[in-house]
Design a protein around this motif. Structure first.
Motif, PDB file in Angstrom:
ATOM      1  N   PRO A  47       2.086  -0.771   8.576  1.00 39.48           N
ATOM      2  CA  PRO A  47       1.022  -0.974   7.586  1.00 39.48           C
ATOM      3  C   PRO A  47       1.179  -2.321   6.881  1.00 39.48           C
ATOM      4  CG  PRO A  47       2.657   0.583   6.764  1.00 39.48           C
ATOM      5  CD  PRO A  47       3.001   0.328   8.203  1.00 39.48           C
ATOM      6  N   ASP A  48       0.089  -2.999   6.678  1.00 43.51           N
ATOM      7  CA  ASP A  48       0.103  -4.282   5.984  1.00 43.51           C
ATOM      8  C   ASP A  48      -1.227  -4.416   5.264  1.00 43.51           C
ATOM      9  OD1 ASP A  48       1.476  -7.273   6.065  1.00 43.51           O
ATOM     10  OD2 ASP A  48      -0.699  -7.348   5.977  1.00 43.51           O
ATOM     11  N   GLY A  49      -1.183  -4.588   3.961  1.00 44.23           N
ATOM     12  CA  GLY A  49      -2.396  -4.565   3.154  1.00 44.23           C
ATOM     13  C   GLY A  49      -2.957  -5.917   2.781  1.00 44.23           C
ATOM     14  N   HIS A  85      -7.001  -6.450  10.414  1.00 43.88           N
ATOM     15  CA  HIS A  85      -6.595  -5.038  10.488  1.00 43.88           C
ATOM     16  C   HIS A  85      -6.878  -4.304   9.179  1.00 43.88           C
ATOM     17  CE1 HIS A  85      -3.122  -7.263   8.863  1.00 43.88           C
ATOM     18  NE2 HIS A  85      -2.992  -6.202   8.086  1.00 43.88           N
ATOM     19  N   ILE A  86      -7.026  -5.059   8.083  1.00 42.06           N
ATOM     20  CA  ILE A  86      -7.271  -4.374   6.802  1.00 42.06           C
ATOM     21  C   ILE A  86      -8.665  -3.759   6.739  1.00 42.06           C
ATOM     22  CG2 ILE A  86      -5.626  -5.784   5.518  1.00 42.06           C
ATOM     23  CD1 ILE A  86      -8.022  -7.285   4.351  1.00 42.06           C
ATOM     24  N   THR A  90      -6.289   2.735   7.649  1.00 49.18           N
ATOM     25  CA  THR A  90      -4.832   2.913   7.607  1.00 49.18           C
ATOM     26  C   THR A  90      -4.063   1.631   7.288  1.00 49.18           C
ATOM     27  OG1 THR A  90      -4.645   2.451   9.971  1.00 49.18           O
ATOM     28  CG2 THR A  90      -4.963   4.748   9.316  1.00 49.18           C
ATOM     29  N   ASN A  91      -4.718   0.480   7.409  1.00 46.45           N
ATOM     30  CA  ASN A  91      -4.054  -0.831   7.260  1.00 46.45           C
ATOM     31  C   ASN A  91      -3.007  -1.077   8.338  1.00 46.45           C
ATOM     32  OD1 ASN A  91      -5.539  -1.450   4.996  1.00 46.45           O
ATOM     33  ND2 ASN A  91      -3.911  -0.957   3.546  1.00 46.45           N
ATOM     34  N   PRO A 109      -4.826  -9.772  -0.912  1.00 49.05           N
ATOM     35  CA  PRO A 109      -4.763  -8.300  -0.876  1.00 49.05           C
ATOM     36  C   PRO A 109      -6.098  -7.681  -0.474  1.00 49.05           C
ATOM     37  CG  PRO A 109      -3.759  -9.163  -2.878  1.00 49.05           C
ATOM     38  CD  PRO A 109      -4.464 -10.314  -2.228  1.00 49.05           C
ATOM     39  N   LYS A 110      -6.027  -6.499   0.096  1.00 50.78           N
ATOM     40  CA  LYS A 110      -7.226  -5.827   0.611  1.00 50.78           C
ATOM     41  C   LYS A 110      -8.321  -5.722  -0.444  1.00 50.78           C
ATOM     42  CE  LYS A 110      -8.612  -1.718   3.233  1.00 50.78           C
ATOM     43  NZ  LYS A 110      -8.110  -0.568   4.020  1.00 50.78           N
TER      44      LYS A 110
END
Length: 232
Positions: A47-49, A85-86, A90-91, A109-110
């Motif tokens: 996961p990466d936000g 991907h954000i 699910t990130n 940030p998302k």
């Protein structure tokens, strides 16, 4: 920085000053990171936000299959974004991002990314155009994989890379592509041995000269002709 299937949409860049203006107008935030060459921005499946902007340096996005084969998806330079991907709930990332050289990356940030989408029409238009360009590129690559074997795809790729260099102002007799056989294999997602065979064939035809970690184009026009013949 680009290869098969890329287009002017994916080559669009945004300056840091322009990005900061859009961030300020949207009330969005970001952090700046210095990342050394070889270090990862994120790993596949984790996961990466954040969404990312390359201020300086370069970043490679790639995937690796269960057998350890690597497929380069893209390379990003200054003024380019990655980390879509954000858009997933699910990130979770679907690939790995690694810095090819010392780089400065801005992490958005998302929550701020969506503020940009909702509040900044310029950024929204850029994202739509970029994602459409990405879809076009991947569609073209999927068709190439379906229709052409490696021996055909290598000259097609080299011809496009050479055309990019010439468009950037390189002299036709001095076009040198800074890629090894491994790099070409990673771009196409095929084995190094199959690329080596295709490169050897082109070298025997007097079209290219293989150098250490580079390929010199001897006859760009002939390379284009071979690539066109391979597509017929």
């Amino acid at each position: 920085m680009t290869w098969t299937g890329k287009n002017e949409v994916l080559d669009e860049v945004i300056s840091r000053a322009e990005l900061e203006r859009m961030l300020d107008e949207a009330g969005a935030t970001y952090t700046s990171r210095r990342i050394p060459a070889g270090a990862m921005v994120f790993w596949s499946g984790e996961p990466d936000g954040n969404h990312y902007y390359v201020e300086s340096g370069s970043v490679e996005l790639y995937g690796v299959d269960a057998a350890g084969r690597k497929k380069v998806i893209d390379r990003y330079g200054p003024g380019m974004f990655f980390g879509f991907h954000i858009l997933r709930d699910t990130n979770l990332t679907m690939s790995t991002a690694q810095c090819l050289e010392d780089s400065r990356i801005l992490a958005i940030p998302k929550e701020s990314f969506f503020k940009l989408l909702r509040g900044g029409s310029d950024f929204s238009e850029y994202c739509v155009r970029y994602l459409f360009g990405l879809l076009s590129m991947q569609t073209n690559e999927m068709l190439n994989q379906s229709f052409y074997v490696t021996a055909q795809r290598v000259p097609m790729l080299l011809a496009k890379l050479a055309a990019e260099r010439l468009a950037e102002g390189a002299a036709q007799q001095t076009v040198v592509l800074p890629y090894s056989n491994n790099d070409i294999a990673d771009m196409l997602g095929v084995s190094r041995n199959s690329v080596t065979s295709a490169i050897s064939r082109l070298q025997a035809q007097g079209v290219i000269e293989k150098q250490r970690s580079a390929i010199r184009i001897i006859d760009a026009q002939r390379l284009v002709e071979i690539a066109q013949l391979e597509q017929e």
